[in-house]
Enzyme design. Structure first.
Site, PDB file in Angstrom:
ATOM      1  CB  THR A 125     -37.620 105.359 -33.029  1.00 33.33           C
ATOM      2  OG1 THR A 125     -37.822 105.837 -31.692  1.00 33.33           O
ATOM      3  CG2 THR A 125     -36.150 104.963 -33.164  1.00 33.33           C
ATOM      4  CG  ASP A 126     -39.119 109.721 -30.156  1.00 32.54           C
ATOM      5  OD1 ASP A 126     -38.723 108.561 -29.923  1.00 32.54           O
ATOM      6  OD2 ASP A 126     -39.999 110.286 -29.471  1.00 32.54           O
ATOM      7  CD  GLU A 127     -36.110 104.884 -27.841  1.00 36.79           C
ATOM      8  OE1 GLU A 127     -35.015 104.353 -27.616  1.00 36.79           O
ATOM      9  OE2 GLU A 127     -37.176 104.463 -27.364  1.00 36.79           O
ATOM     10  CE1 TYR A 153     -35.786  99.909 -31.587  1.00 37.14           C
ATOM     11  CE2 TYR A 153     -35.797 101.921 -30.267  1.00 37.14           C
ATOM     12  CZ  TYR A 153     -36.344 101.147 -31.281  1.00 37.14           C
ATOM     13  OH  TYR A 153     -37.428 101.614 -31.988  1.00 37.14           O
ATOM     14  CE  LYS A 157     -36.223 101.685 -35.904  1.00 34.16           C
ATOM     15  NZ  LYS A 157     -37.024 100.794 -36.809  1.00 34.16           N
TER      16      LYS A 157
HETATM   17  P1  NAD Z   1     -42.965  95.074 -32.264  1.00 32.64           P
HETATM   18  O1  NAD Z   1     -41.783  94.575 -31.519  1.00 32.64           O
HETATM   19  O2  NAD Z   1     -44.326  95.028 -31.622  1.00 32.64           O
HETATM   20  O3  NAD Z   1     -43.109  94.278 -33.652  1.00 32.64           O
HETATM   21  C1  NAD Z   1     -42.018  93.991 -34.460  1.00 32.64           C
HETATM   22  C2  NAD Z   1     -42.469  92.953 -35.497  1.00 32.64           C
HETATM   23  O4  NAD Z   1     -41.355  92.702 -36.369  1.00 32.64           O
HETATM   24  C3  NAD Z   1     -42.873  91.611 -34.912  1.00 32.64           C
HETATM   25  O5  NAD Z   1     -44.053  91.143 -35.520  1.00 32.64           O
HETATM   26  C4  NAD Z   1     -41.702  90.692 -35.237  1.00 32.64           C
HETATM   27  O6  NAD Z   1     -42.077  89.328 -35.399  1.00 32.64           O
HETATM   28  C5  NAD Z   1     -41.228  91.300 -36.543  1.00 32.64           C
HETATM   29  N1  NAD Z   1     -39.803  91.001 -36.819  1.00 32.64           N
HETATM   30  C6  NAD Z   1     -38.755  91.108 -35.950  1.00 32.64           C
HETATM   31  N2  NAD Z   1     -37.613  90.753 -36.554  1.00 32.64           N
HETATM   32  C7  NAD Z   1     -37.939  90.431 -37.847  1.00 32.64           C
HETATM   33  C8  NAD Z   1     -37.188  90.001 -38.966  1.00 32.64           C
HETATM   34  N3  NAD Z   1     -35.860  89.815 -38.874  1.00 32.64           N
HETATM   35  N4  NAD Z   1     -37.825  89.785 -40.125  1.00 32.64           N
HETATM   36  C9  NAD Z   1     -39.173  89.948 -40.226  1.00 32.64           C
HETATM   37  N5  NAD Z   1     -39.939  90.343 -39.176  1.00 32.64           N
HETATM   38  C10 NAD Z   1     -39.330  90.577 -38.005  1.00 32.64           C
HETATM   39  O7  NAD Z   1     -42.597  96.540 -32.712  1.00 32.64           O
HETATM   40  P2  NAD Z   1     -43.506  97.848 -32.816  1.00 32.64           P
HETATM   41  O8  NAD Z   1     -43.618  98.480 -31.490  1.00 32.64           O
HETATM   42  O9  NAD Z   1     -44.725  97.512 -33.578  1.00 32.64           O
HETATM   43  O10 NAD Z   1     -42.553  98.773 -33.697  1.00 32.64           O
HETATM   44  C11 NAD Z   1     -42.633  98.740 -35.115  1.00 32.64           C
HETATM   45  C12 NAD Z   1     -41.584  99.668 -35.683  1.00 32.64           C
HETATM   46  O11 NAD Z   1     -41.789 100.989 -35.205  1.00 32.64           O
HETATM   47  C13 NAD Z   1     -40.141  99.319 -35.289  1.00 32.64           C
HETATM   48  O12 NAD Z   1     -39.316  99.541 -36.396  1.00 32.64           O
HETATM   49  C14 NAD Z   1     -39.816 100.288 -34.168  1.00 32.64           C
HETATM   50  O13 NAD Z   1     -38.444 100.574 -34.130  1.00 32.64           O
HETATM   51  C15 NAD Z   1     -40.621 101.489 -34.585  1.00 32.64           C
HETATM   52  N6  NAD Z   1     -41.075 102.365 -33.487  1.00 32.64           N
HETATM   53  C16 NAD Z   1     -41.854 101.885 -32.486  1.00 32.64           C
HETATM   54  C17 NAD Z   1     -42.333 102.747 -31.504  1.00 32.64           C
HETATM   55  C18 NAD Z   1     -43.229 102.277 -30.393  1.00 32.64           C
HETATM   56  O14 NAD Z   1     -43.595 103.087 -29.542  1.00 32.64           O
HETATM   57  N7  NAD Z   1     -43.623 101.031 -30.339  1.00 32.64           N
HETATM   58  C19 NAD Z   1     -41.977 104.095 -31.526  1.00 32.64           C
HETATM   59  C20 NAD Z   1     -41.132 104.545 -32.548  1.00 32.64           C
HETATM   60  C21 NAD Z   1     -40.722 103.672 -33.537  1.00 32.64           C
HETATM   61  O1  TDX Z   2     -41.426  98.295 -16.612  1.00 33.87           O
HETATM   62  C1  TDX Z   2     -41.150  99.414 -17.069  1.00 33.87           C
HETATM   63  N1  TDX Z   2     -41.012 100.462 -16.215  1.00 33.87           N
HETATM   64  C2  TDX Z   2     -40.688 101.724 -16.630  1.00 33.87           C
HETATM   65  O2  TDX Z   2     -40.568 102.650 -15.811  1.00 33.87           O
HETATM   66  C3  TDX Z   2     -40.965  99.659 -18.475  1.00 33.87           C
HETATM   67  C4  TDX Z   2     -41.106  98.534 -19.465  1.00 33.87           C
HETATM   68  C5  TDX Z   2     -40.621 100.931 -18.891  1.00 33.87           C
HETATM   69  N2  TDX Z   2     -40.476 101.929 -17.993  1.00 33.87           N
HETATM   70  C6  TDX Z   2     -40.121 103.297 -18.485  1.00 33.87           C
HETATM   71  C7  TDX Z   2     -38.926 103.365 -19.407  1.00 33.87           C
HETATM   72  C8  TDX Z   2     -39.291 104.512 -20.330  1.00 33.87           C
HETATM   73  O3  TDX Z   2     -38.906 105.745 -19.733  1.00 33.87           O
HETATM   74  O4  TDX Z   2     -41.242 103.741 -19.261  1.00 33.87           O
HETATM   75  C9  TDX Z   2     -40.803 104.475 -20.421  1.00 33.87           C
HETATM   76  C10 TDX Z   2     -41.316 103.783 -21.665  1.00 33.87           C
HETATM   77  O5  TDX Z   2     -40.619 102.566 -21.783  1.00 33.87           O
HETATM   78  P1  TDX Z   2     -40.849 101.554 -23.008  1.00 33.87           P
HETATM   79  O6  TDX Z   2     -42.304 101.236 -23.082  1.00 33.87           O
HETATM   80  O7  TDX Z   2     -39.875 100.453 -22.888  1.00 33.87           O
HETATM   81  O8  TDX Z   2     -40.551 102.516 -24.258  1.00 33.87           O
HETATM   82  P2  TDX Z   2     -39.252 103.373 -24.676  1.00 33.87           P
HETATM   83  O9  TDX Z   2     -38.019 102.870 -24.063  1.00 33.87           O
HETATM   84  O10 TDX Z   2     -39.612 104.819 -24.466  1.00 33.87           O
HETATM   85  O11 TDX Z   2     -39.222 103.020 -26.251  1.00 33.87           O
HETATM   86  C11 TDX Z   2     -40.429 102.995 -27.028  1.00 33.87           C
HETATM   87  O12 TDX Z   2     -40.577 104.184 -27.771  1.00 33.87           O
HETATM   88  C12 TDX Z   2     -39.658 104.411 -28.820  1.00 33.87           C
HETATM   89  C13 TDX Z   2     -40.462 101.800 -27.982  1.00 33.87           C
HETATM   90  O13 TDX Z   2     -40.295 100.597 -27.241  1.00 33.87           O
HETATM   91  C14 TDX Z   2     -39.392 101.919 -29.038  1.00 33.87           C
HETATM   92  O14 TDX Z   2     -39.509 100.846 -29.968  1.00 33.87           O
HETATM   93  C15 TDX Z   2     -39.586 103.230 -29.763  1.00 33.87           C
HETATM   94  O15 TDX Z   2     -38.579 103.445 -30.706  1.00 33.87           O
END
Ligand code: NAD
Ligand code: TDX
Length: 339
Positions: A125-127, A153, A157
């Site tokens: 992730t970019d985080e 988190y 990562k």
């Molecule tokens: P998500 O939370 O929707 O899904 C995570 C999945 O992993 C779920 O199906 C969960 O059951 C499974 N899981 C959790 N713990 C596990 C374990 N111990 N063993 C096997 N499976 C397990 O997450 P997402 O948003 O789809 O993110 C996927 C990946 O991308 C993550 O690694 C996250 O850090 C990364 N990521 C997400 C975002 C975003 O915007 N959502 C952005 C950057 C990076």
């Molecule tokens: O109820 C809310 N109100 C609000 O203002 C929620 C849930 C979020 N927010 C804000 C927090 C953040 O600035 O919105 C922005 C986005 O929040 P999230 O959807 O929780 O995402 P973020 O914290 O940016 O992280 C996401 O992007 C990077 C993913 O959840 C991570 O898994 C990924 O690595």
């Protein structure tokens, strides 16, 4: 080609499974997922009967289970999406983030050492780069930006990324890492900003905006992300990190107002709530490397992607209504009441 997709019952992993099965019908795709609160088999329902697809329930941190799976399946590629992914949950309960995101990654890497692999790809992730100031729109994260994490988190990562790179250097495991910005699109769990706001809007519930809503995220349509990972696992250079970003920066308030307007609701639904501790101000990716090396660019502009996403939530109410009617209610109460 046989690919194990971990976390494939979650948001991005689920989209990736659908993308790969459609694009490479000859590949064998195995989804390994623990089915935590964020995993949903209904996301995989359209491919469950496909003979080239298999679902296996298990924990990436369970060494015995993972080794057995590698021994039986002899995969060519691992794409690791499995993670605890919600920043707010990592603030209230960090332990499981260390267990899954760090230990789990370590177990997968050990299995690659033990049984051999053509490619291990880590979805990061970019985080891991921390955040950028709002008054410097000229700054972007590149692959050489130092790691500087803010939440449990992002720290977990970043730790996983360091392990992946160390296993490459020390044990010559053929790894790649991608660091992407905020994804959005179908099957996104409604604890995250965009699906939560769509669901609340449709139910005429308050829209909780943290702080002043001025934080900026760089939105990446999930299908564009899947395309980037496809390019990296096939043509990316081993040992390299690739940033993936949408060049679609928006403040949270802009995102929420776009959703309100698209659904014809009132902006009075917005409720400003206490800010997230350690809240990152701005994420913005410079995707020059993946563009120059692999020809990738984000195809979906935010205005188009958000329309498609809202349509998906309107057309797939049973998928998310089931989620928000269950255990989610307790989570919501704990996270938002009195905030
Ligand atoms: P998500 O939370 O929707 O899904 C995570 C999945 O992993 C779920 O199906 C969960 O059951 C499974 N899981 C959790 N713990 C596990 C374990 N111990 N063993 C096997 N499976 C397990 O997450 P997402 O948003 O789809 O993110 C996927 C990946 O991308 C993550 O690694 C996250 O850090 C990364 N990521 C997400 C975002 C975003 O915007 N959502 C952005 C950057 C990076
Ligand atoms: O109820 C809310 N109100 C609000 O203002 C929620 C849930 C979020 N927010 C804000 C927090 C953040 O600035 O919105 C922005 C986005 O929040 P999230 O959807 O929780 O995402 P973020 O914290 O940016 O992280 C996401 O992007 C990077 C993913 O959840 C991570 O898994 C990924 O690595």
């Amino acid at each position: 080609m046989k690919i194990i997709v971990t976390g494939g019952a979650g948001f991005i992993g689920g989209n990736f499974v659908h993308y790969m099965i459609k694009k490479y019908p000859e590949y064998d795709i195995i989804c390994l997922d623990k089915l935590t609160y964020a995993g949903n088999l209904e996301t995989l329902e359209p491919v469950m009967d496909n003979p080239k697809f298999k679902f296996v329930k298990g924990d990436i941190a369970d060494r015995e289970f993972v080794y057995k799976l590698f021994e039986e399946e002899k995969p060519d590629i691992i794409v690791n999406f499995a993670a605890e992914s919600h920043v707010d949950r990592s603030i209230s309960d960090p332990g499981i983030f260390l267990q899954t995101n760090i230990i789990g990654t370590g177990v997968l890497l050990d299995a690659c050492r033990e049984y051999g692999i053509k490619r291990y790809h880590q979805v990061s992730t970019d985080e891991v780069y921390g955040d950028l100031p709002l008054d410097r729109p000229d700054l972007f994260f590149t692959e050489t930006t130092p790691l500087h994490t803010s939440s449990p988190y992002s720290a977990s990562k970043a730790s996983a990324d360091l392990l992946v790179l160390a296993y490459h250097r020390t044990f010559k495991i053929p790894v790649t890492i991608s660091r992407c910005s905020n994804n959005y699109g179908p099957y996104h769990f409604p604890e995250k900003l965009i699906p939560l706001m769509i669901a609340n809007c449709l139910n005429d519930k308050p829209l909780p905006v943290y702080g002043k809503g001025e934080n900026v995220r760089d939105w990446l349509y999930v299908e564009d992300h899947c395309h980037a990972i496809d390019l990296i696992i096939h043509d990316g250079k081993v040992g390299e990190v690739y940033n993936i970003g949408g060049h679609n920066e928006r403040t949270n308030l802009q995102v929420v107002e776009t959703i309100i307007d698209a659904l014809g609701k009132s902006r009075d639904l917005i409720q400003y709530v206490t800010d997230r501790p350690g809240h990152d101000m701005r994420y913005a990716i410079d995707p020059t490397k993946i563009h120059n090396e692999l020809g990738w660019e984000p195809e979906t502009k935010f205005d188009e992607g958000i329309k498609r996403t809202i349509d998906w939530y309107l057309n797939n109410k049973p998928w998310w209504e089931k989620i928000i009617s269950g255990e989610y209610q307790n989570y919501y109460e704990k996270m938002y009441s009195g905030r």
